[in-house]
Design an enzyme around this catalytic site. Sequence first.
Site, PDB file in Angstrom:
ATOM      1  N   THR A  13      37.716 117.726   6.925  1.00  9.22           N
ATOM      2  CA  THR A  13      37.362 117.827   8.341  1.00  9.22           C
ATOM      3  C   THR A  13      38.275 117.002   9.237  1.00  9.22           C
ATOM      4  O   THR A  13      39.014 116.134   8.788  1.00  9.22           O
ATOM      5  CB  THR A  13      35.908 117.371   8.567  1.00  9.22           C
ATOM      6  OG1 THR A  13      35.790 115.995   8.221  1.00  9.22           O
ATOM      7  CG2 THR A  13      34.942 118.181   7.729  1.00  9.22           C
ATOM      8  N   ASP A  14      38.168 117.266  10.531  1.00  7.78           N
ATOM      9  CA  ASP A  14      38.878 116.475  11.529  1.00  7.78           C
ATOM     10  C   ASP A  14      37.951 115.368  12.032  1.00  7.78           C
ATOM     11  O   ASP A  14      36.861 115.166  11.498  1.00  7.78           O
ATOM     12  CB  ASP A  14      39.388 117.366  12.665  1.00  7.78           C
ATOM     13  CG  ASP A  14      38.282 118.099  13.413  1.00  7.78           C
ATOM     14  OD1 ASP A  14      37.101 117.709  13.304  1.00  7.78           O
ATOM     15  OD2 ASP A  14      38.610 119.064  14.124  1.00  7.78           O
ATOM     16  N   ALA A  15      38.343 114.682  13.065  1.00  9.65           N
ATOM     17  CA  ALA A  15      37.567 113.551  13.572  1.00  9.65           C
ATOM     18  C   ALA A  15      36.182 113.954  14.073  1.00  9.65           C
ATOM     19  O   ALA A  15      35.271 113.129  14.115  1.00  9.65           O
ATOM     20  CB  ALA A  15      38.342 112.849  14.688  1.00  9.65           C
ATOM     21  N   GLY A  17      34.324 116.085  12.532  1.00 10.40           N
ATOM     22  CA  GLY A  17      33.530 116.537  11.397  1.00 10.40           C
ATOM     23  C   GLY A  17      33.582 118.035  11.191  1.00 10.40           C
ATOM     24  O   GLY A  17      32.824 118.585  10.409  1.00 10.40           O
ATOM     25  N   ILE A  18      34.493 118.723  11.880  1.00 10.93           N
ATOM     26  CA  ILE A  18      34.655 120.173  11.778  1.00 10.93           C
ATOM     27  C   ILE A  18      35.860 120.444  10.882  1.00 10.93           C
ATOM     28  O   ILE A  18      36.877 119.761  10.977  1.00 10.93           O
ATOM     29  CB  ILE A  18      34.885 120.803  13.170  1.00 10.93           C
ATOM     30  CG1 ILE A  18      33.702 120.479  14.095  1.00 10.93           C
ATOM     31  CG2 ILE A  18      35.109 122.300  13.064  1.00 10.93           C
ATOM     32  CD1 ILE A  18      33.960 120.821  15.553  1.00 10.93           C
TER      33      ILE A  18
END
Length: 135
Positions: A13-15, A17-18
Site C-alpha cells: 500500500t501507499d501512505a 493504506g490503498i
Amino acid sequence: MFTYKTKIRLHDTDAAGIIFFANQFKIIHDAYEDLLEEHGWSFQRMLKKTGYFLPIVHAESDYKTSLFVGDKIVVAIKVGHIGNTSFSFEYTLKRGKTLVGTAKTVHVTIDQKTRKKIPLPSAMRKALEQYQATC
C-alpha cells in the site's frame, strides 16, 4: 481456470493504506508463478533446464476500486490467445464478489541463448490449451 488467493499487505500500500497501483502487477505475477509451478514449469526449472524463457512483452491492467491493507482477494487466471510463439493470460481480481481489477499479460517464448522467438514447447501448449478449453 486457475485461482490464487492472497491478502493485501502493508508493503503493498501507499501512505493512505490503498494498494499502490504497480503492486497489482506484482500480485498477478505471483499468481502466474503459482500457475506455472502447478504445471511443473517453475522459473527455477525453466531457467536451469529448458533452454527457453517466457518474457512478458505486453501488460495492461485496470483498477476498478480501491484495495486496502488487510483485504483478501482472489485472482482468477484464464488463458487468452495461444499463438505459435506467444500466449496471453487474462486476470480478474476480486474482493468477495466485488471486481477490483483486471489485467492481461502477453508472453513470448524465446531461446535463452539467442534471445530469438521460438515455437511454444508442445508440452506447454498442451497444458495451456487445456486451460483454454475449461475457461
